[in-house]
Design an enzyme around this catalytic site. Structure first.
Site, PDB file in Angstrom:
ATOM      1  N   GLU A   1       0.823  -1.217   0.000  1.00  0.00           N
ATOM      2  CA  GLU A   1       0.000   0.000   0.000  1.00  0.00           C
ATOM      3  C   GLU A   1       0.853   1.262   0.000  1.00  0.00           C
ATOM      4  OE1 GLU A   1      -2.535  -0.216   3.472  1.00  0.00           O
ATOM      5  OE2 GLU A   1      -2.902  -2.332   3.048  1.00  0.00           O
TER       6      GLU A   1
ATOM      7  N   CYS B   1       3.050   8.290   1.542  1.00  0.00           N
ATOM      8  CA  CYS B   1       3.520   7.298   2.514  1.00  0.00           C
ATOM      9  C   CYS B   1       3.729   5.988   1.760  1.00  0.00           C
ATOM     10  CB  CYS B   1       2.455   7.149   3.597  1.00  0.00           C
ATOM     11  SG  CYS B   1       2.811   5.833   4.769  1.00  0.00           S
TER      12      CYS B   1
ATOM     13  N   CYS C   1       5.560  -7.658   7.256  1.00  0.00           N
ATOM     14  CA  CYS C   1       6.529  -7.188   8.254  1.00  0.00           C
ATOM     15  C   CYS C   1       6.723  -8.288   9.282  1.00  0.00           C
ATOM     16  CB  CYS C   1       5.968  -5.932   8.933  1.00  0.00           C
ATOM     17  SG  CYS C   1       7.106  -5.150  10.098  1.00  0.00           S
TER      18      CYS C   1
ATOM     19  N   CYS D   1       4.490  -5.844  15.952  1.00  0.00           N
ATOM     20  CA  CYS D   1       3.840  -4.885  16.863  1.00  0.00           C
ATOM     21  C   CYS D   1       2.357  -5.264  16.999  1.00  0.00           C
ATOM     22  CB  CYS D   1       3.990  -3.459  16.328  1.00  0.00           C
ATOM     23  SG  CYS D   1       5.700  -2.939  16.149  1.00  0.00           S
TER      24      CYS D   1
ATOM     25  N   CYS E   1      -0.562  -3.329  15.110  1.00  0.00           N
ATOM     26  CA  CYS E   1      -0.351  -3.011  13.692  1.00  0.00           C
ATOM     27  C   CYS E   1      -0.881  -4.112  12.775  1.00  0.00           C
ATOM     28  CB  CYS E   1       1.143  -2.797  13.445  1.00  0.00           C
ATOM     29  SG  CYS E   1       1.514  -2.342  11.740  1.00  0.00           S
TER      30      CYS E   1
ATOM     31  N   SER F   1      10.732   5.978   9.265  1.00  0.00           N
ATOM     32  CA  SER F   1      10.206   5.565  10.567  1.00  0.00           C
ATOM     33  C   SER F   1      10.644   4.153  10.906  1.00  0.00           C
ATOM     34  CB  SER F   1       8.671   5.641  10.520  1.00  0.00           C
ATOM     35  OG  SER F   1       8.125   5.274  11.752  1.00  0.00           O
TER      36      SER F   1
ATOM     37  N   LEU G   1       7.797   4.830  19.211  1.00  0.00           N
ATOM     38  CA  LEU G   1       8.107   4.521  20.613  1.00  0.00           C
ATOM     39  C   LEU G   1       6.896   3.890  21.305  1.00  0.00           C
ATOM     40  CD1 LEU G   1      10.602   4.835  22.414  1.00  0.00           C
ATOM     41  CD2 LEU G   1       9.632   6.964  23.265  1.00  0.00           C
ATOM     42  N   HIS G   2       5.793   4.585  21.305  1.00  0.00           N
ATOM     43  CA  HIS G   2       4.499   4.050  21.764  1.00  0.00           C
ATOM     44  C   HIS G   2       4.434   3.613  23.227  1.00  0.00           C
ATOM     45  CE1 HIS G   2       3.476   4.373  17.585  1.00  0.00           C
ATOM     46  NE2 HIS G   2       4.052   3.273  17.204  1.00  0.00           N
TER      47      HIS G   2
ATOM     48  N   CYS H   1      -2.318   1.439   8.184  1.00  0.00           N
ATOM     49  CA  CYS H   1      -1.456   0.728   7.248  1.00  0.00           C
ATOM     50  C   CYS H   1      -1.609  -0.775   7.376  1.00  0.00           C
ATOM     51  CB  CYS H   1      -0.008   1.196   7.369  1.00  0.00           C
ATOM     52  SG  CYS H   1       0.915   0.503   8.694  1.00  0.00           S
TER      53      CYS H   1
HETATM   54  N1  SAH Z   1       8.071  -0.268  10.747  1.00  0.00           N
HETATM   55  C1  SAH Z   1       8.163   1.144  10.807  1.00  0.00           C
HETATM   56  C2  SAH Z   1       7.323   1.882   9.790  1.00  0.00           C
HETATM   57  C3  SAH Z   1       5.959   1.370   9.483  1.00  0.00           C
HETATM   58  S1  SAH Z   1       4.664   1.635  10.650  1.00  0.00           S
HETATM   59  C4  SAH Z   1       7.833   1.624  12.208  1.00  0.00           C
HETATM   60  O1  SAH Z   1       7.483   0.820  13.051  1.00  0.00           O
HETATM   61  O2  SAH Z   1       7.991   2.796  12.480  1.00  0.00           O
HETATM   62  C5  SAH Z   1       4.295   3.334  10.575  1.00  0.00           C
HETATM   63  C6  SAH Z   1       3.781   3.893  11.867  1.00  0.00           C
HETATM   64  O3  SAH Z   1       2.410   3.519  12.107  1.00  0.00           O
HETATM   65  C7  SAH Z   1       4.543   3.420  13.077  1.00  0.00           C
HETATM   66  O4  SAH Z   1       4.743   4.491  13.965  1.00  0.00           O
HETATM   67  C8  SAH Z   1       3.607   2.400  13.654  1.00  0.00           C
HETATM   68  O5  SAH Z   1       3.904   2.119  14.984  1.00  0.00           O
HETATM   69  C9  SAH Z   1       2.271   3.074  13.431  1.00  0.00           C
HETATM   70  N2  SAH Z   1       1.109   2.203  13.548  1.00  0.00           N
HETATM   71  C10 SAH Z   1       0.996   0.914  13.216  1.00  0.00           C
HETATM   72  N3  SAH Z   1      -0.241   0.453  13.494  1.00  0.00           N
HETATM   73  C11 SAH Z   1      -0.928   1.490  14.003  1.00  0.00           C
HETATM   74  C12 SAH Z   1      -2.255   1.659  14.482  1.00  0.00           C
HETATM   75  N4  SAH Z   1      -3.115   0.645  14.489  1.00  0.00           N
HETATM   76  N5  SAH Z   1      -2.610   2.881  14.946  1.00  0.00           N
HETATM   77  C13 SAH Z   1      -1.734   3.913  14.929  1.00  0.00           C
HETATM   78  N6  SAH Z   1      -0.474   3.821  14.488  1.00  0.00           N
HETATM   79  C14 SAH Z   1      -0.057   2.624  14.042  1.00  0.00           C
END
Ligand code: SAH
Length: 347
Positions: free
Chosen positions: A93, A106, A113, A117, A120, A192, A216-217, A334
């Site tokens: 995407e 983007c 992946c 996470c 995600c 990122s 970071l989250h 995403c």
């Molecule tokens: N792998 C890289 C880039 C892809 S994810 C990374 O982790 O940074 C892009 C961003 O979207 C990251 O900050 C990721 O943590 C965030 N993301 C993924 N799923 C999400 C969701 N359900 N809600 C909000 N942000 C999300």
């Protein structure tokens, strides 16, 4: 014999390739411009090359392609989401968004992946493969062509972990910013990462002008390890140590992504703890209301809680913005479109 992926070659690599074929250096420049400025998709179009050379190149090289499998346009704000397909049928995407200063795209860096996470959608099906430089460029070129817009900034925040595809991403950036190509300044690129510390140090050596974003989250290891498995390998102290070093060496401020999940990482104590952790490193925090993913039961924090979180960071002199939501009607989180297309449940 497998054909050479000529569109993935940086200019120096293409020059070396041409030298191997006994061609003059200026031929490499001509071919590079055809591929990346004029975005030719066949050697036939390269009319300033001799016909015999075009024929030879077509025999030994392939020009990597891309097609639009699905396209969704937001009725609310015009945000466009592309589901792209590559020659082998794999899909990724890209999302094209309009901001005041222009269009931002983007892009994805991998098919799937493996970072895992929990919040995600991109990671639900695991990693299929990494994208080549040409495939990432094609995401950009096709979005520009289809929309008729000039893309002024690019974020590597789609499907995949860019630092898990390090060499290809570096070549992609080199081609993207080449004066003989699209000539897009890396000042307009954000990369990122979920926090692959080795990759951050490797990136630091390159001294690129791009903006590094860290997903970071969480304000501590306990919470981060629950939501991001990468934290077991690279705990927060190691990650933030790398970020401090990166800032010191490159002078580039780091942006931290923080998706707020109700009851998990959004309390005032979390905000205080985060402020302490990020002190003195020119950090910018981007607060994101978490996008719900059907397979997970995470809920987004309320607006009030997000506002409170932001205030606490600001009281501690950490700049923080709340991300404006775009394309909320087209499944813009995403990984969701790709997953739905592969037969998963729709959201
Ligand atoms: N792998 C890289 C880039 C892809 S994810 C990374 O982790 O940074 C892009 C961003 O979207 C990251 O900050 C990721 O943590 C965030 N993301 C993924 N799923 C999400 C969701 N359900 N809600 C909000 N942000 C999300």
């Amino acid at each position: 014999m497998e054909k050479a992926d000529i569109k993935s070659m940086t200019l120096p690599k293409l020059e070396a390739f041409c030298a191997q074929q006994g061609l003059a250096k200026f031929r490499a420049q001509q071919i590079f411009q055809w591929l990346h400025q004029k975005q030719a998709d066949s050697f036939e179009q390269m009319t300033n090359l001799p016909a015999s050379l075009r024929k030879t190149l077509a025999e030994i090289c392939e020009i990597s392609g891309i097609s639009i499998r699905r396209k969704l346009v937001s009725q609310i704000d015009g945000t466009t989401k592309y589901l792209y397909e590559f020659a082998d049928g794999q899909t990724v995407e890209s999302v094209l968004m309009q901001y005041q200063h222009g269009y931002s795209l983007c892009i994805s860096t991998q098919v799937g992946c493996r970072m895992g996470c929990r919040f995600c959608a991109s990671t639900l099906l695991g990693l299929e493969r990494s994208l080549t430089p040409a495939e990432m460029l094609n995401e950009v070129y096709m979005a520009g062509k289809d929309s008729g817009q000039k893309i002024s900034s690019i974020v590597l925040m789609g499907i995949g972990e860019p630092l898990d595809n390090f060499d290809n991403v570096m070549d992609f950036l080199e081609i993207l910013s080449s004066p003989q190509g699209l000539n897009l300044s890396l000042r307009h690129v954000s990369l990122s990462t979920c926090g692959l510390v080795d990759g951050i140090y490797r990136l630091m050596e390159k001294k690129l002008q791009l903006t590094l974003s860290i997903s970071l989250h969480a304000p501590n290891d306990e919470i981060r390890s629950q939501t991001m498995p990468v934290n077991h390998k690279y705990p927060m102290d190691e990650l933030l140590g790398a970020c401090r070093e990166y800032f010191k060496q490159t002078g580039r401020r780091i942006s931290f992504e923080y998706a707020l999940i109700e009851g998990v990482n959004d309390t005032p104590e979390c905000a205080q703890q985060l402020s302490q952790k990020l002190k003195g490193m020119g950090a910018h925090v981007n607060l994101i209301p978490v996008n719900p993913v059907k397979e997970r039961d995470y809920r987004r924090s309320s607006r009030d809680r997000i506002r409170r979180f932001q205030q606490i960071l600001e009281q501690n002199h950490i700049t923080a913005t709340v991300r404006r939501e775009l394309g909320s009607d087209i499944n813009a989180a995403c990984g969701q479109l790709r997953r739905d297309d592969k037969g998963g449940r729709s959201c």
